[in-house]
Write a protein that holds these residues in place. Sequence first.
Motif, PDB file in Angstrom:
ATOM      1  N   GLY A1162       0.877  -1.123  -0.132  1.00  0.00           N
ATOM      2  CA  GLY A1162      -0.018   0.133   0.168  1.00  0.00           C
ATOM      3  C   GLY A1162       0.994   1.191   0.060  1.00  0.00           C
ATOM      4  N   TYR A1163       2.235   1.338   0.109  1.00  0.00           N
ATOM      5  CA  TYR A1163       2.918   2.461  -0.065  1.00  0.00           C
ATOM      6  C   TYR A1163       2.595   3.100  -1.523  1.00  0.00           C
ATOM      7  N   PRO A1164       2.684   4.365  -1.399  1.00  0.00           N
ATOM      8  CA  PRO A1164       2.535   5.119  -2.829  1.00  0.00           C
ATOM      9  C   PRO A1164       3.681   5.257  -3.476  1.00  0.00           C
ATOM     10  N   ALA A1165       3.652   4.718  -4.866  1.00  0.00           N
ATOM     11  CA  ALA A1165       4.984   4.529  -5.529  1.00  0.00           C
ATOM     12  C   ALA A1165       5.343   5.703  -5.802  1.00  0.00           C
ATOM     13  N   ASP A1166       4.822   6.903  -5.736  1.00  0.00           N
ATOM     14  CA  ASP A1166       5.878   8.162  -5.862  1.00  0.00           C
ATOM     15  C   ASP A1166       6.504   8.522  -4.529  1.00  0.00           C
ATOM     16  N   LYS A1167       6.354   7.824  -3.538  1.00  0.00           N
ATOM     17  CA  LYS A1167       6.902   8.258  -2.354  1.00  0.00           C
ATOM     18  C   LYS A1167       8.461   7.149  -2.224  1.00  0.00           C
ATOM     19  N   ILE A1168       8.514   6.524  -3.191  1.00  0.00           N
ATOM     20  CA  ILE A1168       9.724   5.931  -3.282  1.00  0.00           C
ATOM     21  C   ILE A1168      10.475   5.958  -4.555  1.00  0.00           C
ATOM     22  N   SER A1169      11.998   6.311  -4.314  1.00  0.00           N
ATOM     23  CA  SER A1169      12.992   6.437  -5.344  1.00  0.00           C
ATOM     24  C   SER A1169      13.927   5.361  -5.265  1.00  0.00           C
ATOM     25  N   ILE A1170      14.411   4.972  -6.362  1.00  0.00           N
ATOM     26  CA  ILE A1170      15.396   3.956  -6.425  1.00  0.00           C
ATOM     27  C   ILE A1170      16.623   4.738  -7.052  1.00  0.00           C
ATOM     28  N   LEU A1171      17.758   4.457  -6.185  1.00  0.00           N
ATOM     29  CA  LEU A1171      19.073   5.240  -6.240  1.00  0.00           C
ATOM     30  C   LEU A1171      20.055   4.366  -6.815  1.00  0.00           C
ATOM     31  N   THR A1173      24.727   3.864  -7.904  1.00  0.00           N
ATOM     32  CA  THR A1173      25.965   4.799  -7.845  1.00  0.00           C
ATOM     33  C   THR A1173      26.305   4.707  -9.400  1.00  0.00           C
ATOM     34  N   TYR A1174      25.804   3.930 -10.307  1.00  0.00           N
ATOM     35  CA  TYR A1174      26.244   3.838 -11.611  1.00  0.00           C
ATOM     36  C   TYR A1174      25.011   4.004 -12.641  1.00  0.00           C
ATOM     37  N   ASN A1175      25.519   4.505 -13.889  1.00  0.00           N
ATOM     38  CA  ASN A1175      24.414   4.756 -14.911  1.00  0.00           C
ATOM     39  C   ASN A1175      24.200   3.427 -15.356  1.00  0.00           C
ATOM     40  N   GLY A1176      25.048   2.463 -15.294  1.00  0.00           N
ATOM     41  CA  GLY A1176      24.776   1.187 -16.122  1.00  0.00           C
ATOM     42  C   GLY A1176      23.700   0.298 -15.109  1.00  0.00           C
ATOM     43  N   GLN A1177      23.733   0.538 -13.992  1.00  0.00           N
ATOM     44  CA  GLN A1177      22.806  -0.143 -13.117  1.00  0.00           C
ATOM     45  C   GLN A1177      21.572   0.620 -13.265  1.00  0.00           C
ATOM     46  N   LYS A1178      21.389   1.726 -13.186  1.00  0.00           N
ATOM     47  CA  LYS A1178      20.322   2.693 -13.375  1.00  0.00           C
ATOM     48  C   LYS A1178      19.462   2.099 -14.695  1.00  0.00           C
ATOM     49  N   PRO A1198       8.503   3.784  -9.658  1.00  0.00           N
ATOM     50  CA  PRO A1198       8.681   4.591  -8.484  1.00  0.00           C
ATOM     51  C   PRO A1198       8.906   6.167  -9.033  1.00  0.00           C
ATOM     52  N   ASN A1199       9.025   7.067  -7.922  1.00  0.00           N
ATOM     53  CA  ASN A1199       9.109   8.471  -8.349  1.00  0.00           C
ATOM     54  C   ASN A1199      10.164   8.655  -9.171  1.00  0.00           C
ATOM     55  N   LYS A1200      11.331   7.865  -9.037  1.00  0.00           N
ATOM     56  CA  LYS A1200      12.385   8.126  -9.945  1.00  0.00           C
ATOM     57  C   LYS A1200      13.659   6.888  -9.958  1.00  0.00           C
ATOM     58  N   VAL A1201      14.143   6.598 -10.950  1.00  0.00           N
ATOM     59  CA  VAL A1201      15.021   5.758 -10.727  1.00  0.00           C
ATOM     60  C   VAL A1201      16.229   6.411 -11.557  1.00  0.00           C
ATOM     61  N   THR A1202      17.189   6.814 -10.698  1.00  0.00           N
ATOM     62  CA  THR A1202      18.299   7.563 -11.167  1.00  0.00           C
ATOM     63  C   THR A1202      19.549   7.367 -10.304  1.00  0.00           C
ATOM     64  N   THR A1203      20.675   8.111 -10.626  1.00  0.00           N
ATOM     65  CA  THR A1203      21.902   7.899  -9.859  1.00  0.00           C
ATOM     66  C   THR A1203      22.057   8.702  -8.749  1.00  0.00           C
ATOM     67  N   ASN A1212      13.072  11.997  -0.915  1.00  0.00           N
ATOM     68  CA  ASN A1212      11.677  11.246  -1.141  1.00  0.00           C
ATOM     69  C   ASN A1212      11.755  10.679   0.432  1.00  0.00           C
ATOM     70  N   ASP A1213      10.531  10.090   0.612  1.00  0.00           N
ATOM     71  CA  ASP A1213      10.233   9.339   1.949  1.00  0.00           C
ATOM     72  C   ASP A1213      11.225   7.910   2.180  1.00  0.00           C
ATOM     73  N   TYR A1214      11.096   7.487   0.970  1.00  0.00           N
ATOM     74  CA  TYR A1214      11.978   6.032   0.957  1.00  0.00           C
ATOM     75  C   TYR A1214      12.772   5.722  -0.198  1.00  0.00           C
ATOM     76  N   ILE A1215      14.145   5.628   0.237  1.00  0.00           N
ATOM     77  CA  ILE A1215      14.852   5.313  -0.895  1.00  0.00           C
ATOM     78  C   ILE A1215      15.621   3.769  -0.900  1.00  0.00           C
ATOM     79  N   LEU A1216      15.457   3.300  -2.016  1.00  0.00           N
ATOM     80  CA  LEU A1216      16.105   1.794  -2.342  1.00  0.00           C
ATOM     81  C   LEU A1216      17.592   2.126  -3.140  1.00  0.00           C
ATOM     82  N   LEU A1217      18.610   1.683  -2.665  1.00  0.00           N
ATOM     83  CA  LEU A1217      19.916   1.868  -3.265  1.00  0.00           C
ATOM     84  C   LEU A1217      20.797   1.014  -3.260  1.00  0.00           C
TER      85      LEU A1217
END
Length: 1436
Positions: A1162-1171, A1173-1178, A1198-1203, A1212-1217
């Motif tokens: 039930g977490y809102p997807a826009d409150k989660i960002s995935i970061l 450290t490399y462009n390839g992984q992004k 997710p709100n963003k998938v970036t480096t 953002n509220d929740y960050i997956l790194l």
Amino acid sequence: MAAPAQPKKIVAPTVSQINAEFVTQLACKYWAPHIKKKSPFDIKVIEDIYEKEIVKSRFAIRKIMLLEFSQYLENYLWMNYSPEVSSKAYLMSICCMVNEKFRENVPAWEIFKKKPDHFPFFFKHILKAALAETDGEFSLHEQTVLLLFLDHCFNSLEVDLIRSQVQQLISLPMWMGLQLARLELELKKTPKLRKFWNLIKKNDEKMDPEAREQAYQERRFLSQLIQKFISVLKSVPLSEPVTMDKVHYCERFIELMIDLEALLPTRRWFNTILDDSHLLVHCYLSNLVRREEDGHLFSQLLDMLKFYTGFEINDQTGNALTENEMTTIHYDRITSLQRAAFAHFPELYDFALSNVAEVDTRESLVKFFGPLSSNTLHQVASYLCLLPTLPKNEDTTFDKEFLLELLVSRHERRISQIQQLNQMPLYPTEKIIWDENIVPTEYYSGEGCLALPKLNLQFLTLHDYLLRNFNLFRLESTYEIRQDIEDSVSRMKPWQSEYGGVVFGGWARMAQPIVAFTVVEVAKPNIGENWPTRVRADVTINLNVRDHIKDEWEGPEPRPNLRGESRTFRVFLDPNQYQQDMTNTIQNGAEDVYETFNIIMRRKPKENNFKAVLETIRNLMNTDCVVPDWLHDIILGYGDPSSAHYSKMPNQIATLDFNDTFLSIEHLKASFPGHNVKVTVEDPALQIPPFRITFPVRSGKGKKRKDTDVEDEDTEEAKTLIVEPHVIPNRGPYPYNQPKRNTIQFTHTQIEAIRAGMQPGLTMVVGPPGTGKTDVAVQIISNIYHNFPEQRTLIVTHSNQALNQLFEKIMALDIDERHLLRLGHGEEELETEKDFSRYGRVNYVLARRIELLEEVKRLQKSLGVPGDASYTCETAGYFFLYQVMSRWEEYISKVKNKGSTLPDVTEVSTFFPFHEYFANAPQPIFKGRSYEEDMEIAEGCFRHIKKIFTQLEEFRASELLRSGLDRSKYLLVKEAKIIAMTCTHAALKRHDLVKLGFKYDNILMEEAAQILEIETFIPLLLQNPQDGFSRLKRWIMIGDHHQLPPVIKNMAFQKYSNMEQSLFTRFVRVGVPTVDLDAQGRARASLCNLYNWRYKNLGNLPHVQLLPEFSTANAGLLYDFQLINVEDFQGVGESEPNPYFYQNLGEAEYVVALFMYMCLLGYPADKISILTTYNGQKHLIRDIINRRCGNNPLIGRPNKVTTVDRFQGQQNDYILLSLVRTRAVGHLRDVRRLVVAMSRARLGLYIFARVSLFQNCFELTPAFSQLTARPLHLHIIPTEPFPTTRKNGERPSHEVQIIKNMPQMANFVYNMYMHLIQTTHHYHQTLLQLPPAMVEEGEEVQNQETELETEEEAMTIQVDIIPSPTDTSCSQETPAFQTDTTPSQTETTASETGANSNPEAIPALSETTTTVAGAVSAPAEAYTPQDATSAPEGTK
């Protein structure tokens, strides 16, 4: 010209290789941080490692990298170092580790600062080893390592420990190394030095013999080192093979000399020693320079050294020399040579009697001195104190070639630095583009030295500062151009036809073959110049491409509608380059390059602005750069770093109006801890903001007082603040007349930053993540605006995004929007209907003028005045003067105090002349409670009217100026009080702004630590000086040097030249005082602990503990942050399909699985960002999201998938790194990147990484020790819904499940998804089967049923697939993202998943919660026969 062979990239060892290494085994036994029982120190271990691992591998970076990473220096070498155990291996090992730290760009001196006792002994031994014979104990390779170590020491003068040792080598006593005649000459030049010299001699006599001998050795160290180098240089043969050790030694030595010459503290005395050694002459005549291949880099370094030895600066005073002063020095040298020739050498009479201009060229000097014998040349040189006197009847030991070059190079006329610069082409040529010594490839390892300038702490003069930045900016642009050329040319696929021409077999979007090229204009040069004023050429191409690409080539809208495909572009060429090419063609018979062009290439506009920036820097060097006196020395890195702080400024302001900064008197008192606050009014009811505060200002430098009582009084007075509440005058009766107010309760450090920003001088604010940097900036701007209404403030930021955030907050404060202006192209991104661009402001002024004239018309009507007063601003002005003012003055005379009797309250309202005009204001206007109150209301009404006419007077110019351009220029130069732009815009448009007469008094820079040094400097000079002085009063820089620096694409410029160092960071390193904001309000306190160790006393704002969102746990997850260990997936950890394009499939799948799990809870997807450290992984994660859940409405994206680098400044509220790397830590080792990564999350941070790799990294220890204190497997609570009521840190009432690896998590999410679909589907089936009687509204069910049918129909036709969790085909789709292995699909049975085993049978939920799931049978009426054919097997 063909590009040279690419250098090999250093491949980082894998974890298994690291573990297998002998070094690692020793580390685990003796010094690894995670080992509890370590073996005692053994000197033999150091000897063995040095001999077997370092020397045997010829100082291989891989071995040294392993040692340094294992914390060998911190935990073993320096910890156990003492004079008793010191040995060659020990010294060399420490030097290797320090050099490696500098190569990796991590702090090197911290461990020495902690234990400084033995450093002086260690340093003296290094000096002794550097002078040792090369065929003795220390090899040449080892001495090269020592030279590099010494170079790092000389470049670290800001470290007290290093400076105390280095200063002994480069102070005045080092002139002992000069020959006596030269010493006398120098002391005669500067008489005050003789006094110091005599003092030094006296002190030396008092020393005991041993200490004196030691001091003499240190003073002569650099002179002896130069002699040693010359002997090595002379041993290089002309054509026989030479060992590269000799070449590298010579290169490193010249690099050291350049660095000593380029810093004023080292140069001051050393430059004379260098000149006396004639090092340059020896070098230019050496065999190494003549060896074309081996000596190429050496020659380039030598040219740099020659430039700095002759730099236009007075070594003693540090003042820059003007062109006239340089000419005088040159004339003095020539005339002293002529006098010597006239007095002592009859054969040189012709030379002695010639005028200077006739004899100061190289050719004429060689003509006069060439015929002389070696002995005569030696005698001439000794008369000039260049060589020792030649004894009688003895022949000179020097070659004639050397003696002739010595005299000629010293006396020939040199072109001035500014002339050289003006003749330099701004565009790169193939010579520079593919020269690896100047523009290294992306594989720069940091091993060798380069012919590049360095940006360190200090610069010689402003010219030197600008020149280094100019060269580096030019080369960084060249590197980017090279990448674009290589990309375009490879896509064009050129090959040579049998007829000799070039044929293109490919196609490129950004390049086209040239059909015809013609130079059409070469304009005459300006007077005094030898290059054309402009060169233009026509380039014809054939645009046989798609329409949208043709549009790109034809330029922006509006563009003419042209027929056919042939297009001719008229282009400007670089006049300097054209002149050089033509000279080369005519004089040397070289090919005419303008006949050989065959490709035209274009670049993206944002990347192609380098020429404008370079022209700006060059123009700055051609003008008298007027930097304010209080800033000049700080910018160059000299003097007292705190001299520009407001407390030391002579024009400090005593009383400041803080306007709406304080919310209450209690807030004010809390903001100045340790101060006595005296309020001018006693009544608490009147102690309300706004407040004026009078600060104690100390004038002068203070006097020494013996009377302690007076001192106590002085300190008491110095801590007393006089606070005066004042009332903002009434602005009118309308609600919008009320001023907007600040609502933020600033902390005492934020108040100190605001106070410093309001005072004149340099203010540096360090703002850690979440500490309200922008709020502080906006309040400073607002306070300056209200305190100094006549002053103009320039706002500069790195990005448009930061500028927009600032503007949105400025608009919420009490600042008249007619005074705001935004320059550049980012204004369209502002989240507001108002347009603050130049033309937006012009339109605002025109619209506002019409509104105000309407108000004048209404006022005229209400007063019953005939005529057309509202026709123009001018007529309105007359109307105000003759009609409005007269009525107001008459009114005041009726109601003002007459003698001792107070006028009647009712009179204020009765005689008020503007009742009818204010009829649309909230009534009644006058309250009738007291005379003072009603009188203030009446004056407020008049102020409202007066403001209308004041604005119209300001807008008169827009009636007189007819064009939008003229109006916008007028706004920029006269009207706007707060002007905002990005640093890039400032650099591009400086010329235009200066030409317009743009003026400003204050600069505020946001994101200052992310702005390039030169782009920070240019905004200081966007205006012409007033009477030779800068009118700049304040410079406020807000940034965070603990976060990521400016982006530099080329590793060599970033690391070797230190180009990534911002001016903000340099000021901090130099010791400029900063205000460190110390309370964050972004993240949970536990998350803040992961990065607050990097800052001074960073704490939390009260709301971080109090607000429910921070105290509540993260639903479905046991911890608010966790480090999750990810092992190899199917035998593969990180992979690298392209250079530096790192990917890790296991981590990518795990991250996406956790994201899906959170969304399903039930977490809102826009409150989660995935970061990552490399462009390839992004790219890989984006690919997997598209494949797994991107189009699934139940999960989403997710709100963003970036480096991490791209996400700086966002949250953002929740960050997956995902940290990606499994072989080497890579660039996360830069602590600044770690700080950014850890500080993006507000409520939850989940990091996926190879724990065994990262936990051993010394720099990351403070964060990773906290992360590894928690379990390294993901702990989830699947039955806990979002949002939860559980408090953070509480044990959950639901069952906790531990996830061991990625496949388990992926399968778990898959099952969870299937279960959710089935329960949702059963629920709807039950709903459909309910009889209408059971529901009150029968029709509603019928409608719902119909909706369901249509929804389900749509679903079966347009199925969104969520593949099975282990289907990793997404990573194989795009060649760019390929991994080394092809993971197989894991089979899942129906019993395991509760669904059909076909992975394609899992459609996503539609917009409503209706779906067709794989194994669930749907009602027959929901399918048409057509649907049944397309439905998955399980549904038929």
